[in-house]
Design a protein around this motif. Structure first.
Motif, PDB file in Angstrom:
ATOM      1  N   ALA A   1     -59.120  20.797  33.342  1.00 54.97           N
ATOM      2  CA  ALA A   1     -59.148  19.340  33.440  1.00 54.97           C
ATOM      3  C   ALA A   1     -59.770  18.725  32.188  1.00 54.97           C
ATOM      4  CB  ALA A   1     -59.920  18.914  34.688  1.00 54.97           C
ATOM      5  N   ILE A   2     -60.847  19.318  31.698  1.00 54.97           N
ATOM      6  CA  ILE A   2     -61.465  18.824  30.462  1.00 54.97           C
ATOM      7  C   ILE A   2     -60.517  19.016  29.284  1.00 54.97           C
ATOM      8  CG2 ILE A   2     -63.423  19.066  28.896  1.00 54.97           C
ATOM      9  CD1 ILE A   2     -65.053  20.069  31.281  1.00 54.97           C
ATOM     10  N   GLY A   3     -59.807  20.166  29.251  1.00 59.49           N
ATOM     11  CA  GLY A   3     -58.828  20.399  28.200  1.00 59.49           C
ATOM     12  C   GLY A   3     -57.693  19.395  28.251  1.00 59.49           C
ATOM     13  N   THR A   4     -57.279  19.012  29.444  1.00 60.36           N
ATOM     14  CA  THR A   4     -56.224  18.010  29.587  1.00 60.36           C
ATOM     15  C   THR A   4     -56.691  16.656  29.076  1.00 60.36           C
ATOM     16  OG1 THR A   4     -55.327  19.185  31.500  1.00 60.36           O
ATOM     17  CG2 THR A   4     -54.675  16.887  31.219  1.00 60.36           C
ATOM     18  N   ILE A   5     -57.937  16.301  29.368  1.00 59.89           N
ATOM     19  CA  ILE A   5     -58.500  15.053  28.846  1.00 59.89           C
ATOM     20  C   ILE A   5     -58.520  15.079  27.324  1.00 59.89           C
ATOM     21  CG2 ILE A   5     -60.607  13.666  28.716  1.00 59.89           C
ATOM     22  CD1 ILE A   5     -61.231  14.599  31.585  1.00 59.89           C
ATOM     23  N   LEU A   6     -58.868  16.217  26.764  1.00 60.93           N
ATOM     24  CA  LEU A   6     -58.871  16.373  25.303  1.00 60.93           C
ATOM     25  C   LEU A   6     -57.465  16.193  24.739  1.00 60.93           C
ATOM     26  CD1 LEU A   6     -60.931  17.083  23.090  1.00 60.93           C
ATOM     27  CD2 LEU A   6     -60.330  19.476  23.403  1.00 60.93           C
ATOM     28  N   LEU A   7     -56.459  16.748  25.421  1.00 62.83           N
ATOM     29  CA  LEU A   7     -55.071  16.606  24.992  1.00 62.83           C
ATOM     30  C   LEU A   7     -54.620  15.151  25.055  1.00 62.83           C
ATOM     31  CD1 LEU A   7     -52.293  17.832  24.241  1.00 62.83           C
ATOM     32  CD2 LEU A   7     -51.892  18.156  26.698  1.00 62.83           C
ATOM     33  N   VAL A   8     -54.981  14.447  26.119  1.00 60.27           N
ATOM     34  CA  VAL A   8     -54.603  13.041  26.266  1.00 60.27           C
ATOM     35  C   VAL A   8     -55.250  12.189  25.176  1.00 60.27           C
ATOM     36  CG1 VAL A   8     -54.825  11.011  27.756  1.00 60.27           C
ATOM     37  CG2 VAL A   8     -54.159  13.213  28.739  1.00 60.27           C
ATOM     38  N   LEU A   9     -56.512  12.477  24.838  1.00 57.24           N
ATOM     39  CA  LEU A   9     -57.171  11.748  23.762  1.00 57.24           C
ATOM     40  C   LEU A   9     -56.438  11.922  22.437  1.00 57.24           C
ATOM     41  CD1 LEU A   9     -60.982  12.385  24.399  1.00 57.24           C
ATOM     42  CD2 LEU A   9     -59.805  10.189  24.418  1.00 57.24           C
ATOM     43  N   ALA A  10     -56.086  13.166  22.102  1.00 55.64           N
ATOM     44  CA  ALA A  10     -55.392  13.436  20.843  1.00 55.64           C
ATOM     45  C   ALA A  10     -54.042  12.736  20.809  1.00 55.64           C
ATOM     46  CB  ALA A  10     -55.221  14.944  20.658  1.00 55.64           C
ATOM     47  N   LEU A  11     -53.271  12.863  21.880  1.00 53.37           N
ATOM     48  CA  LEU A  11     -51.954  12.221  21.928  1.00 53.37           C
ATOM     49  C   LEU A  11     -52.089  10.703  21.899  1.00 53.37           C
ATOM     50  CD1 LEU A  11     -50.051  14.433  24.531  1.00 53.37           C
ATOM     51  CD2 LEU A  11     -49.791  14.411  22.048  1.00 53.37           C
ATOM     52  N   GLY A  12     -53.136  10.171  22.522  1.00 50.50           N
ATOM     53  CA  GLY A  12     -53.326   8.728  22.552  1.00 50.50           C
ATOM     54  C   GLY A  12     -53.475   8.152  21.159  1.00 50.50           C
ATOM     55  N   PHE A  13     -54.315   8.760  20.326  1.00 47.90           N
ATOM     56  CA  PHE A  13     -54.506   8.272  18.963  1.00 47.90           C
ATOM     57  C   PHE A  13     -53.231   8.424  18.141  1.00 47.90           C
ATOM     58  CE2 PHE A  13     -59.028   8.918  19.977  1.00 47.90           C
ATOM     59  CZ  PHE A  13     -59.550   7.738  19.481  1.00 47.90           C
ATOM     60  N   ILE A  14     -52.579   9.567  18.255  1.00 47.68           N
ATOM     61  CA  ILE A  14     -51.402   9.838  17.431  1.00 47.68           C
ATOM     62  C   ILE A  14     -50.228   8.953  17.839  1.00 47.68           C
ATOM     63  CG2 ILE A  14     -49.699  11.605  16.828  1.00 47.68           C
ATOM     64  CD1 ILE A  14     -51.972  13.670  17.188  1.00 47.68           C
ATOM     65  N   VAL A  15     -49.944   8.862  19.142  1.00 44.25           N
ATOM     66  CA  VAL A  15     -48.815   8.065  19.621  1.00 44.25           C
ATOM     67  C   VAL A  15     -49.031   6.589  19.310  1.00 44.25           C
ATOM     68  CG1 VAL A  15     -47.573   7.306  21.678  1.00 44.25           C
ATOM     69  CG2 VAL A  15     -48.147   9.723  21.392  1.00 44.25           C
ATOM     70  N   THR A  16     -50.251   6.089  19.487  1.00 41.85           N
ATOM     71  CA  THR A  16     -50.535   4.683  19.180  1.00 41.85           C
ATOM     72  C   THR A  16     -50.253   4.378  17.720  1.00 41.85           C
ATOM     73  OG1 THR A  16     -52.242   4.598  20.899  1.00 41.85           O
ATOM     74  CG2 THR A  16     -52.312   2.902  19.187  1.00 41.85           C
ATOM     75  N   TYR A  17     -50.681   5.256  16.827  1.00 49.89           N
ATOM     76  CA  TYR A  17     -50.445   5.055  15.399  1.00 49.89           C
ATOM     77  C   TYR A  17     -48.952   5.059  15.076  1.00 49.89           C
ATOM     78  CZ  TYR A  17     -50.561   5.911  10.366  1.00 49.89           C
ATOM     79  OH  TYR A  17     -50.365   5.834   9.013  1.00 49.89           O
ATOM     80  N   LEU A  18     -48.211   6.007  15.651  1.00 55.91           N
ATOM     81  CA  LEU A  18     -46.778   6.096  15.379  1.00 55.91           C
ATOM     82  C   LEU A  18     -46.036   4.879  15.911  1.00 55.91           C
ATOM     83  CD1 LEU A  18     -46.128   9.879  16.149  1.00 55.91           C
ATOM     84  CD2 LEU A  18     -46.339   8.785  13.911  1.00 55.91           C
ATOM     85  N   VAL A  19     -46.388   4.421  17.102  1.00 60.69           N
ATOM     86  CA  VAL A  19     -45.718   3.257  17.689  1.00 60.69           C
ATOM     87  C   VAL A  19     -45.960   2.021  16.834  1.00 60.69           C
ATOM     88  CG1 VAL A  19     -45.748   1.672  19.656  1.00 60.69           C
ATOM     89  CG2 VAL A  19     -45.701   4.144  20.041  1.00 60.69           C
ATOM     90  N   GLN A  20     -47.174   1.821  16.372  1.00 59.06           N
ATOM     91  CA  GLN A  20     -47.474   0.667  15.530  1.00 59.06           C
ATOM     92  C   GLN A  20     -46.693   0.711  14.225  1.00 59.06           C
ATOM     93  OE1 GLN A  20     -51.741   0.680  15.119  1.00 59.06           O
ATOM     94  NE2 GLN A  20     -52.082  -0.347  17.080  1.00 59.06           N
TER      95      GLN A  20
END
Length: 293
Positions: free
Chosen positions: A266-285
């Motif tokens: 569960a902690i690893g999944t949270i870590l994955l979501v954090l990484a994807l959140g920053f990367i996807v937000t940057y790409l979308v912008q």
């Protein structure tokens, strides 16, 4: 144009083997970890001992697991520090070395050399610098044994480790941007000079926008390196006493004495979501900016 059977076979092998390895060693473990985050399992019994618990692991992490919030805060500090300091300094070094100064090859090799070292080794080197009793820094200021406890003080050790990790990260960023700068069309610089732009204006308004593909790579590398930092803090004090990170919590729960596979997943999944959140937000912008008239 139709390809011969030999070329088709070569292409199939060259594309198929990396794809199979990627699925087997990256995507399958990642998806399996996400699935296990909704279960309770000690990792010892067989598949039949896995118990479905829904979102209980997540609710407990956010509510009754004290190490989580400090670890999350430290990871965000690490990410902000990496983006602001070593990334900026790496860009600066790339711009300076791109001017073909004397001995630039030697400087490039020297600055890239730390990238060849593992974070474990960087952690051992950092201890030689930061040790309170015999460290280089306290010796330099003449306070061996009485100077700041860089690794034992929880108010200092996180920043000390981020600086040590940055030493390795700067060279990687420098090489990426240096490769991008070498590919920039010289006519763009000439046109900017004709228009009266100074060096800073030329870089900010002409060169840097052209480096957008490099910026994406640098962002992805920086986010991943920041959020998965583990080795360098674990060799210092096991990721305790101010050096708590999410990756350390994942290790402690899955591999450590706790053996709570679901909790660590569960902690690893949270870590994955954090990484994807920053990367996807940057790409979308960036995509939105490109689509604007």
């Amino acid at each position: 144009m139709r390809l011969p059977k030999t070329d088709k076979l070569v292409l199939a092998v060259m594309c198929g083997v990396p794809t199979v390895l990627l699925l087997a060693f990256v995507w399958f473990p990642a998806l399996a970890s996400v699935g296990l985050s909704f279960t309770s399992w000690d990792g010892i019994g067989g598949v039949g001992t896995i118990e479905w618990v829904g979102t209980r692991n997540y609710s407990q992490i956010f509510s009754i697991y004290p190490p989580f919030w400090p670890a999350l805060r430290h990871n965000l500090y690490w990410l902000a520090f990496f983006i602001l300091i070593p990334t900026t300094f790496g860009i600066f070094l790339a711009v300076v070395l791109d001017r073909a100064i004397r001995f630039s090859r030697l400087y490039q090799s020297a600055l890239y050399l730390p990238v060849m070292l593992s974070l474990v080794l960087v952690g051992f080197i950092a201890q030689l610098f930061y040790s309170q009793d015999q460290g280089f820094i306290n010796g330099l200021i003449g306070q061996q044994g009485t100077g700041p406890d860089w690794l034992g003080n929880p108010d200092l050790n996180l920043w000390a480790m981020m600086i040590a990790a940055s030493w390795r990260h700067v060279g990687y960023i420098m090489v990426l941007y240096l490769a991008g700068l070498k590919s920039v069309d010289e006519s763009l610089r000439d046109a900017a000079r004709v228009d009266g732009a100074n060096e800073w204006q030329t870089f900010r308004q002409v060169i840097f926008p052209v480096l957008k593909p490099i910026n994406v790579v640098v962002l992805v590398v920086t986010v991943i390196e920041s959020l998965r930092a583990f080795d360098i803090v674990y060799v210092v004090n096991g990721g305790k006493n101010g050096l708590e990170l999410l990756s350390v919590l994942v290790y402690d729960n899955i591999v450590g004495e706790a053996s709570r596979i679901g909790y660590g997943s569960a902690i690893g999944t949270i870590l994955l979501v954090l990484a994807l959140g920053f990367i996807v937000t940057y790409l979308v912008q960036n995509f939105r900016r490109e689509q604007r008239p």
